[in-house]
Design an enzyme around this catalytic site. Structure first.
Site, mmCIF file in Angstrom:
data_model
loop_
_atom_site.group_PDB
_atom_site.id
_atom_site.type_symbol
_atom_site.label_atom_id
_atom_site.label_comp_id
_atom_site.label_asym_id
_atom_site.label_seq_id
_atom_site.Cartn_x
_atom_site.Cartn_y
_atom_site.Cartn_z
ATOM 1 N N ILE A 163 1.335 -1.019 0.007
ATOM 2 C CA ILE A 163 -0.037 0.011 -0.309
ATOM 3 C C ILE A 163 0.653 1.462 -0.415
ATOM 4 O O ILE A 163 1.842 1.737 0.719
ATOM 5 C CB ILE A 163 -1.320 -0.371 0.988
ATOM 6 C CG1 ILE A 163 -1.800 -1.072 1.613
ATOM 7 C CG2 ILE A 163 -1.762 1.384 1.387
ATOM 8 C CD1 ILE A 163 -2.394 -1.445 2.354
ATOM 9 N N GLU B 67 -9.501 -2.805 3.954
ATOM 10 C CA GLU B 67 -8.928 -2.381 4.339
ATOM 11 C C GLU B 67 -9.084 -2.307 5.787
ATOM 12 O O GLU B 67 -8.675 -2.932 6.842
ATOM 13 C CB GLU B 67 -7.503 -1.673 4.370
ATOM 14 C CG GLU B 67 -6.638 -1.851 4.610
ATOM 15 C CD GLU B 67 -5.544 -0.292 4.337
ATOM 16 O OE1 GLU B 67 -5.658 -0.106 3.680
ATOM 17 O OE2 GLU B 67 -4.806 -0.432 5.551
HETATM 18 C C1 LIG Z 1 2.428 -1.334 11.748
HETATM 19 C C2 LIG Z 1 2.033 -0.299 10.810
HETATM 20 C C3 LIG Z 1 2.149 -0.171 9.519
HETATM 21 C C4 LIG Z 1 2.046 0.777 8.051
HETATM 22 N N1 LIG Z 1 2.010 -0.132 7.023
HETATM 23 C C5 LIG Z 1 1.685 0.833 6.243
HETATM 24 C C6 LIG Z 1 0.862 0.943 4.588
HETATM 25 O O1 LIG Z 1 1.856 -0.966 4.581
HETATM 26 N N2 LIG Z 1 1.554 1.823 3.540
HETATM 27 C C7 LIG Z 1 0.852 3.034 4.246
HETATM 28 O O2 LIG Z 1 0.670 3.789 3.027
HETATM 29 N N3 LIG Z 1 1.282 3.642 5.919
HETATM 30 C C8 LIG Z 1 1.528 2.349 6.202
HETATM 31 N N4 LIG Z 1 1.348 2.683 7.891
HETATM 32 C C9 LIG Z 1 1.017 4.071 7.833
HETATM 33 C C10 LIG Z 1 -0.024 4.856 9.243
HETATM 34 O O3 LIG Z 1 -0.997 4.465 8.054
HETATM 35 C C11 LIG Z 1 0.245 5.567 9.645
HETATM 36 O O4 LIG Z 1 0.918 5.486 10.445
HETATM 37 C C12 LIG Z 1 -1.767 6.018 9.977
HETATM 38 O O5 LIG Z 1 -2.149 7.239 9.053
HETATM 39 C C13 LIG Z 1 -0.732 7.489 11.008
HETATM 40 O O6 LIG Z 1 -0.120 8.508 10.219
HETATM 41 P P1 LIG Z 1 1.334 9.234 11.271
HETATM 42 O O7 LIG Z 1 1.460 7.881 11.699
HETATM 43 O O8 LIG Z 1 1.819 9.669 10.154
HETATM 44 O O9 LIG Z 1 0.297 9.485 12.662
HETATM 45 P P2 LIG Z 1 -0.271 10.789 12.360
HETATM 46 O O10 LIG Z 1 -0.892 11.092 11.969
HETATM 47 O O11 LIG Z 1 0.878 12.624 12.391
HETATM 48 O O12 LIG Z 1 -0.847 11.452 13.348
HETATM 49 C C14 LIG Z 1 -0.084 10.990 15.042
HETATM 50 C C15 LIG Z 1 -1.272 10.866 16.012
HETATM 51 O O13 LIG Z 1 -1.542 12.202 16.080
HETATM 52 C C16 LIG Z 1 -3.489 12.010 15.835
HETATM 53 N N5 LIG Z 1 -3.796 12.925 14.689
HETATM 54 C C17 LIG Z 1 -4.020 13.100 13.438
HETATM 55 N N6 LIG Z 1 -4.945 14.195 12.699
HETATM 56 C C18 LIG Z 1 -5.559 14.284 13.485
HETATM 57 C C19 LIG Z 1 -6.862 14.454 13.807
HETATM 58 N N7 LIG Z 1 -7.386 15.134 13.047
HETATM 59 N N8 LIG Z 1 -7.724 14.552 14.865
HETATM 60 C C20 LIG Z 1 -7.278 14.811 15.926
HETATM 61 N N9 LIG Z 1 -6.057 13.507 16.386
HETATM 62 C C21 LIG Z 1 -5.202 14.007 15.064
HETATM 63 C C22 LIG Z 1 -3.477 11.127 14.896
HETATM 64 O O14 LIG Z 1 -4.488 10.180 15.500
HETATM 65 C C23 LIG Z 1 -2.068 10.014 16.412
HETATM 66 O O15 LIG Z 1 -2.359 9.658 17.008
HETATM 67 C C24 LIG Z 1 1.592 1.465 8.585
HETATM 68 C C25 LIG Z 1 1.590 1.589 9.973
HETATM 69 C C26 LIG Z 1 1.943 0.973 11.108
HETATM 70 C C27 LIG Z 1 1.856 1.096 12.129
#
Ligand SMILES: Cc1cc2nc3c(=O)[nH]c(=O)nc-3n(C[C@H](O)[C@H](O)[C@H](O)COP(=O)(O)OP(=O)(O)OC[C@H]3O[C@@H](n4cnc5c(N)ncnc54)[C@H](O)[C@@H]3O)c2cc1C
Lengths: 350, 386
Positions: free
Chosen positions: B132, B253
């Site tokens: 993804i 998903e």
């Molecule tokens: C094990 C694992 C596998 C993954 N595999 C993939 C993959 O294969 N492909 C891929 O594309 N991605 C992958 N991801 C990424 C995943 O989709 C993202 O981690 C997720 O979308 C959150 O983005 P971020 O980590 O940048 O956190 P952020 O978006 O920076 O968020 C950090 C914190 O802030 C909170 N937050 C953010 N925005 C808001 C809002 N509007 N209101 C309230 N709270 C908010 C979040 O809930 C979180 O608690 C993976 C992640 C993990 C942990």
């Protein structure tokens, strides 16, 4: 979702509306007027076969009535009559009392039943009999000379304590001293089913009340304005309501499945009922807490309707067997096939 | 009174229950032959292409797809039973998981005939794996802010530049469905101008850099694109429709049993311990956890039944994922409060190992696939609050 039960639900809602279920009169322990109206509409025998003196209809109809009454805090022993005592009396081959008179149920292991002439005689104390002072008859799970019996007796003239649960629903103690009754022995499987049926009745009530509390809270958050907008627009409030919705949706899914297990006569019904009771009870913590949090001080008052259901939630989760009791029963049942039996059991029960 | 997020109950599927038995027999044989050992969270970490091929040979991948594309025309309820059994056993399913769960269905919906004929049968055989390509270093929850860019050259091919991150199993996969910007940001509509490209990960200009997670495992990666030339016919679906397509993908998903069973192998191990000890406090905890599993199964089955009715229940799926992933993490502390066990990855005690694995993977459960905060925002929309 349209269902076959829409008509019965509408009827019960209409009756509830006329009987002002949220009239805050704590002294009104039981709603005789609502009971008579339900009885006149033939709703107090639904799901019990006509051949036995009931009004016929499906289990689903009885469940719909119980749910609707629970969500309106109806102060009547309909769950006990339609889902617990009525079916138990019929299954035990005892004569069902007229269904327009309230019938309730009590766990009375401490009551000794001894054969006396053509009938039986009961002695001992039974606590926590729901609607004990209001019901005309009570079915008791008592202890006979050779094991459990189901005893049926009229309550007229019996001394009943005025004890109530957190919501003010009567939970009486009955003192029995050589009281005559009819009775029938129950085997261990029947006892298990009866206890499970009682737990499921409370799970059904909990489910309906949880759904209603969620709906009220969502509605209130949309109406109440602070800082120039509705509470619903604040993300912190949205998170709380979403958490409540998760709990409520989980409970509904499992309770529905347990009702289906009963409907299909599944051997695992007792485990499904145990799970539904545990899950519904566990949801109360989150849902009642957050509902009050979102409602603010107005929800902490006697005038506001919220407490009619939150107090019932706090009571019902520990009635008909506490969360502790049923979680152990559930775990033991699921592990009955040994160390590798848990997953097969989890996928079999519902 | 009715909760708008409650779906209709799932009818019992005899076909699914028969299949469940077959999967159990297969898993018992595999375990007896020692081909795999049970672990927690194996749909992230259990990469085993041989195992994936054996599943493909049994017809347990691409189950719901048309036969002409190598599928088996089974129901979502049947697929549910198979995936649930594999997860409960802690089997190594990571290699094919994403291709089978979401990339394949996405290709089926939006792919060209050539793309489907070329790729779907290989996924169904357990030979072709996907990633993804959504998240980027500066774009997590706010996915619409992505910057990876694709520009058409004179030959009509796409030239891709940018970086994706947290890309699970990119080092062991063949293709990615990558969300890219194909038009400049439109401040009036921030969901416009994105497209999905089907990218062969062996193309020149792609670098896959490992990123290690808490237990030292290599599961996710940074994938860098430097002037990568992607053939023009590898656009997936419609140019500019990327946001809409990604949203449809999320129903697949977010809705499956992997959203509450990642730590089930720990629960199973705990169950074995409770049989031995008979400890009443542990029994009560097992009962409470079991009631949660039973409720989650019913919720998740309702989603499978809705998929079989042709619905895409995005909001109920978000809700199940929130409740389910919360459960996956809660399991750890519920259990450790009633067993006297020191979690350790190299302990001879399987319960200590499972606790350690579950703990070290725990932060991921409520992040991946959309964080629980984001999911609750979606649920709030379903409740009519926003
Ligand atoms: C094990 C694992 C596998 C993954 N595999 C993939 C993959 O294969 N492909 C891929 O594309 N991605 C992958 N991801 C990424 C995943 O989709 C993202 O981690 C997720 O979308 C959150 O983005 P971020 O980590 O940048 O956190 P952020 O978006 O920076 O968020 C950090 C914190 O802030 C909170 N937050 C953010 N925005 C808001 C809002 N509007 N209101 C309230 N709270 C908010 C979040 O809930 C979180 O608690 C993976 C992640 C993990 C942990």
């Amino acid at each position: 979702m349209a269902s076959d039960q829409d008509l019965v639900i509408e009827t019960v809602r209409g009756l509830l509306a006329r009987h002002e279920p949220f009239d805050p009169t704590p002294e009104r322990r039981w709603d005789a007027g609502l009971w008579s109206a339900l009885a006149e509409n033939g709703l107090t025998g639904v799901g019990l076969p006509e051949s036995a003196g009931g009004s016929g209809g499906e289990l689903a109809d009885a469940v719909a009535i119980v749910r609707t009454l629970a969500s309106g805090a109806g102060a009547v022993p309909v769950a006990e009559q339609l889902l617990v005592a009525g079916p138990a009396v019929i299954a035990a081959g005892l004569p069902l009392p007229p269904v327009d008179e309230p019938l309730t149920f009590g766990h009375a292991e401490g009551v000794r039943a001894t054969p006396a002439g053509d009938g039986w005689s009961l002695s001992g104390t039974v606590a926590d009999v729901p609607w004990g002072g209001a019901a005309a008859h009570v079915a008791l799970l008592a202890t006979g000379p050779d094991g459990a019996v189901l005893a049926l007796l009229p309550t007229a003239g019996l001394p009943a304590s005025g004890a109530v649960n957190l919501a003010g629903e009567p939970r009486s103690t009955l003192e029995l001293d050589g009281v005559p009754a009819v009775a029938a022995p129950l085997n261990p499987a029947q006892v298990r089913e009866l206890r499970a049926g009682y737990a499921l009745a409370r799970a059904v009530q909990l489910t309906a009340a949880l759904e209603q509390v969620l709906a009220w809270t969502v509605q209130y958050a949309g109406e109440r304005q602070q800082f120039g907008r509705s509470l619903a627009k604040f993300q912190a409030i949205q998170m709380e309501l979403a958490e409540m919705a998760g709990e409520v949706t989980a409970v509904t899914a499992l309770t529905d499945a347990a009702v289906q297990a009963l409907h299909h006569g599944s051997d695992d019904f007792w485990l499904a009922a145990a799970a539904a009771k545990v899950r519904a009870g566990a949801a109360v913590e989150v849902v009642a807490r957050l509902a009050h949090q979102v409602h603010g001080a107005i929800g902490f008052t006697q005038e506001h309707k919220l407490h009619h259901l939150t107090k019932r939630l706090w009571s019902w989760r520990d009635e008909a067997g506490s969360e502790l009791v049923w979680s152990k029963v559930l775990a033991q049942g699921l592990l009955a096939d040994g160390p590798n039996g848990l997953w097969p059991a989890l996928t079999r029960v519902v | 009174m009715t909760n708008p997020l409650t779906l209709a109950p799932a009818p019992r599927s005899e076909a699914a229950e028969r299949l469940r038995g077959e999967v159990r027999d297969f898993l018992a044989e595999e375990m007896a032959a020692g081909t795999f050992s049970t672990h927690v969270d194996t749909w992230l970490s259990g990469v085993d292409p041989e195992f994936s091929r054996r599943l493909g040979a049994r017809g347990w991948l691409g189950m719901t797809w048309p036969k002409e594309y190598g599928g088996h025309e089974r129901t979502a309820m049947e697929r549910y039973a198979v995936t649930e059994e594999l997860l409960a056993a802690g089997a190594p399913v990571a290699a094919h998981w994403i291709a089978d769960r979401q990339s394949g269905p996405n290709l089926l919906r939006y792919g060209t005939e050539a793309q489907r004929r070329e790729i779907l049968p290989r996924i169904a055989r357990g030979e072709c794996y996907f990633v993804i390509g959504m998240s980027e270093p500066d774009s997590g929850s706010d996915l619409a802010s992505i910057r990876t860019k694709a520009v058409r050259n004179e030959a009509g091919d796409w030239v891709v530049n940018g970086a994706k991150v947290w890309t699970s199993n990119a080092h062991a996969s063949h293709y990615g469905i990558v969300l890219v910007r194909t038009a400049p940001v439109d401040t009036a509509n921030r969901h416009a101008g994105m497209s999905q490209l089907l990218i062969d990960l062996s193309l020149p200009g792609i670098t896959v850099n490992p990123i290690r997670i808490l237990d030292g495992g290599h599961h996710f990666n940074e994938v860098v694109f430097e002037d990568v030339v992607v053939p023009g016919d590898m656009l997936l679906g419609t140019e500019g429709d990327g946001w809409h397509q990604v949203t449809a993908e999320l129903a697949f998903e977010r809705s499956g049993p992997e959203r509450f069973l990642s730590t089930y192998p720990l629960v199973a191990e705990f169950g074995r311990r409770v049989v031995d000890s008979g400890d009443p406090a542990a029994l009560a905890v097992l009962g409470r956890l079991s009631a949660r599993v039973l409720a989650l199964r019913q919720m998740s089955l309702r989603i499978a039944a809705a998929l079989d009715r042709g619905e895409l229940p995005n909001i109920p799926a978000a809700l199940v994922k929130d409740v389910g992933t919360t459960f996956e993490a809660d399991v750890i502390d519920e259990i450790r409060r009633v067993v006297d066990v020191l979690p350790s990855l190299d302990s001879p005690d399987p319960l200590a190992r499972a606790l350690a694995e579950a703990q070290l993977h725990a932060p991921g459960y409520t992040l991946r696939g959309g964080t629980n905060e984001i999911l609750r925002g979606i649920v709030a929309r379903g409740l009519g609050l926003r």
